[in-house]
Scaffold this motif. Structure first.
Motif, PDB file in Angstrom:
ATOM      1  N   ASP A 198     -64.562  11.739  19.504  1.00 13.85           N
ATOM      2  CA  ASP A 198     -64.088  10.915  18.395  1.00 13.85           C
ATOM      3  C   ASP A 198     -65.248  10.105  17.848  1.00 13.85           C
ATOM      4  N   SER A 240     -59.707   8.959  20.052  1.00 12.22           N
ATOM      5  CA  SER A 240     -59.091   7.984  19.137  1.00 12.22           C
ATOM      6  C   SER A 240     -57.642   8.374  18.899  1.00 12.22           C
ATOM      7  N   HIS A 293     -55.126   4.491  25.481  1.00  7.80           N
ATOM      8  CA  HIS A 293     -55.602   5.490  24.521  1.00  7.80           C
ATOM      9  C   HIS A 293     -56.799   6.236  25.082  1.00  7.80           C
ATOM     10  N   THR A 295     -60.845  12.048  15.249  1.00  3.82           N
ATOM     11  CA  THR A 295     -60.674  12.434  16.651  1.00  3.82           C
ATOM     12  C   THR A 295     -60.370  13.916  16.796  1.00  3.82           C
ATOM     13  N   PHE A 305     -54.100   6.952  19.851  1.00  3.81           N
ATOM     14  CA  PHE A 305     -53.526   5.694  20.316  1.00  3.81           C
ATOM     15  C   PHE A 305     -52.035   5.858  20.654  1.00  3.81           C
ATOM     16  N   THR A 365     -57.586   9.377  12.015  1.00  2.62           N
ATOM     17  CA  THR A 365     -56.608   8.437  12.562  1.00  2.62           C
ATOM     18  C   THR A 365     -57.019   7.021  12.179  1.00  2.62           C
ATOM     19  N   ARG A 410     -60.753   6.273  11.965  1.00  2.00           N
ATOM     20  CA  ARG A 410     -61.394   7.031  13.041  1.00  2.00           C
ATOM     21  C   ARG A 410     -61.225   8.526  12.762  1.00  2.00           C
ATOM     22  N   ARG A 420     -65.974   6.500  15.069  1.00  2.00           N
ATOM     23  CA  ARG A 420     -65.538   5.496  14.105  1.00  2.00           C
ATOM     24  C   ARG A 420     -66.100   5.863  12.729  1.00  2.00           C
ATOM     25  N   HIS A 476     -57.140   2.906  13.925  1.00  2.00           N
ATOM     26  CA  HIS A 476     -56.887   2.001  15.032  1.00  2.00           C
ATOM     27  C   HIS A 476     -55.662   1.165  14.675  1.00  2.00           C
TER      28      HIS A 476
END
Length: 243
Positions: free
Chosen positions: A72, A151, A148, A180, A153, A169, A178, A74, A171
């Motif tokens: 994953d 990424s 998690h 993933t 969750f 995705t 993100r 950011r 956060h």
């Protein structure tokens, strides 16, 4: 938890990282294939792993045969301190002779949905496949204190049923974008290593190991390689609540 799961407990994070580094050396040294594909994780424990690999294994790992990917990322620039790529580059790639063509980063600066599609296509083109799904030789994962992993969750468990191999995705608390890998590709790996350190992870780890009802709410519970092995590398504080 799958019957094939193995749990290894060490006294402190440094020993966890030493053990994982040794396993990576053994796997890559003995690999009969001309390449070995690893998906990396972000976080403090992987940073210690990267430091160990660079310091202790610079000369005994065939870096030219290893291709590095990410589980994953950011959605930030590659120079951001939040970038998983930057951490790996600062603490590993800049210290070992890995060819730049072997580094397959998720481009967090790109629009998330478009980048997820691009990265999926890059995996599809470069990786071996099993049942038409890309295969990693090794996936490194961490465990968040909310359960998690990568990424994915707790409010996004549908990603384990997702037909795509890579998705965008967010956060759930910060709203940060993100990208993933999905459960489909994570669980198709030949090996998965979880690295879990710190007492703040102990409750989630105990739930995954001992409390199936609670664990069903945690993304990490659904990591179960279909054709491979799963090993948890934990320090004593993280494992302190396992019965």
């Amino acid at each position: 938890m799958a019957a094939s799961t193995e749990v290894k407990i060490y006294s402190k994070p440094k020993k966890v990282c030493k053990a994982v580094a040794r396993e990576i050396r053994k796997m890559t040294e003995g690999s009969p294939r001309p390449r070995f594909d690893i998906a990396l994780s972000g976080g403090n424990t992987p940073k210690k792993l990267f430091k160990n690999l660079a310091k202790k294994h610079k000369d005994n790992i065939p870096w030219e045969h290893i291709h590095f990917w990410w589980g994953d990322e950011r959605c930030v620039t590659p120079t951001s301190d939040e970038s998983n790529f930057k951490m790996a580059n600062d603490f590993l790639f800049s210290h070992v002779p890995v060819p730049s063509k072997n580094i397959h980063r998720i481009k967090g600066e790109n629009p998330p949905v478009e980048e997820a599609k691009r990265y999926a296509a890059e995996m599809n083109k470069n990786l071996n496949h099993r049942s038409e799904v890309p295969v990693f030789d090794l996936v490194l994962l961490g465990l968040g204190d909310d359960g998690h992993t990568a990424s994915i969750f707790p409010d996004q468990l549908e990603i384990f049923e997702e037909s795509r191999t890579c998705v965008a995705t967010k956060h759930p608390l910060t709203g940060q974008n993100r990208i993933t890998l999905t459960g489909k590709v994570l669980n198709n790996a030949n090996r998965i290593f979880f690295m879990v350190t710190g007492e703040n992870k102990s409750m989630r780890l105990a739930e995954i190991m001992n409390n199936e009802e609670a664990a069903r709410l945690l993304p990490a519970y659904y990591i179960e390689p279909k054709n491979g092995s799963l090993i948890w590398f934990a320090d004593e504080p993280a494992a302190s609540k396992i019965t």
